[in-house]
Design an enzyme around this catalytic site. Structure first.
Site, PDB file in Angstrom:
ATOM      1  CE  LYS A  16      -2.243  -0.736   3.779  1.00  0.00           C
ATOM      2  NZ  LYS A  16      -1.573  -1.953   4.212  1.00  0.00           N
ATOM      3  NE  ARG A  91      -7.465   1.206  13.182  1.00  0.00           N
ATOM      4  CZ  ARG A  91      -6.729   2.130  13.763  1.00  0.00           C
ATOM      5  NH1 ARG A  91      -5.703   2.633  13.139  1.00  0.00           N
ATOM      6  NH2 ARG A  91      -7.016   2.545  14.977  1.00  0.00           N
ATOM      7  NE  ARG A 130       7.073  -3.268   6.989  1.00  0.00           N
ATOM      8  CZ  ARG A 130       5.779  -3.007   7.103  1.00  0.00           C
ATOM      9  NH1 ARG A 130       5.150  -2.365   6.137  1.00  0.00           N
ATOM     10  NH2 ARG A 130       5.104  -3.402   8.157  1.00  0.00           N
ATOM     11  NE  ARG A 136       7.822  -0.620  10.346  1.00  0.00           N
ATOM     12  CZ  ARG A 136       6.746  -0.434   9.592  1.00  0.00           C
ATOM     13  NH1 ARG A 136       6.882  -0.095   8.340  1.00  0.00           N
ATOM     14  NH2 ARG A 136       5.557  -0.598  10.095  1.00  0.00           N
ATOM     15  NE  ARG A 147       1.172  -4.456  12.284  1.00  0.00           N
ATOM     16  CZ  ARG A 147       2.351  -4.615  12.871  1.00  0.00           C
ATOM     17  NH1 ARG A 147       2.477  -4.423  14.166  1.00  0.00           N
ATOM     18  NH2 ARG A 147       3.393  -4.967  12.164  1.00  0.00           N
TER      19      ARG A 147
END
Length: 191
Positions: A16, A91, A130, A136, A147
Site C-alpha cells: 500500500k 480500517r 521489511r 522496525r 495485525r
C-alpha cells in the site's frame, strides 16, 4: 473527471505505501499514511507518539478517536485540496463513517478505493523481510499475525460497502512494483 481523492487499502505487506506514493506522484496529490504519521511521532517521542507506541508495541491499532482527528486535520491542509491518497485509513466501519463526515464537511467526495490483494503467506514473508531491512520493532511475528487478523476481521468487510457504492477496484498486489503500479493506474483510470 480525473480521480484524485482515493483510498489505497489492503493488508499489511500488500504494498500500500509503495503504491500510494507512486499513485500520488502520478496524480500530483499528497499520499497520506497514518502509519508514517504515527511512526514520526513515535520517533519524536511526542505525547501522541508515546501513546501510539503503547498500542503498536502490543500489536494493537491506535484508537479511532486519535486517528480520526489526525486525518481530519491532515485533509484540511492546503496541499490536500486538489486531492489525496489515503493509505491505512479507514480500517473499520466507525472510521468509514468518520471519513464520510470529514469529506462531507470539505465538500470533497471520495472517488475510488483501490484494494491490493495478496496471499497471507506472501504477506508474512514480505513483512518479515521489511522488519529485517528497516529494523522496525513493531514488526515482530506476533504483532504481524495480530495485525493481519485485525485486518481480516475489521477492514476486509469494508470492501463490500465500497463495492456497493461503486468505488472499489481490486488489484493483484503480487509482481514487481512496476507491474502492480501499472495495474493500479489502469484501475484508477477505469473509475
Amino acid at each position: 473527471m480525473t480521480v484524485s481523492r482515493l483510498l489505497v487499502m489492503g493488508p499489511q505487506g500488500a504494498g500500500k505505501g509503495t503504491q500510494a506514493a507512486l499513485l500520488a506522484e502520478w496524480l500530483g496529490v499528497p499520499a497520506i499514511s497514518t502509519g508514517d504519521i504515527f511512526r514520526a511521532n513515535i520517533k519524536g517521542k511526542t505525547e501522541l507518539g508515546v501513546l501510539a507506541q503503547s498500542y503498536t508495541a502490543r500489536g494493537e491499532l491506535v484508537p479511532d478517536s486519535v486517528t480520526n482527528d489526525m486525518v481530519r486535520s491532515r485533509l484540511s491542509e492546503p496541499d490536500a485540496r486538489a486531492g489525496f491518497i489515503l493509505d491505512g485509513y479507514p480500517r473499520n466501519a466507525a472510521q468509514v463513517g468518520a471519513l464520510d463526515e470529514i469529506l462531507a464537511d470539505l465538500a470533497e467526495p471520495l472517488q475510488a478505493v483501490v484494494v491490493l490483494t495478496a496471499d497471507r503467506d506472501e504477506l508474512l514473508a514480505r513483512i518479515a523481510k521489511r522488519a529485517q531491512i528497516e529494523g522496525r520493532e513493531d514488526d515482530t511475528p506476533e504483532a504481524i499475525a495480530r495485525r493481519l487478523d485485525i485486518y481480516e476481521a475489521e477492514t476486509a468487510p469494508l470492501l463490500a460497502a465500497y463495492r456497493e457504492r461503486g468505488l472499489l477496484a481490486e488489484v493483484d498486489g503480487l509482481g514487481t512494483v512496476e507491474q502492480v503500479a501499472a495495474r493500479v493506474r489502469d484501475a484508477v483510470q477505469a473509475k
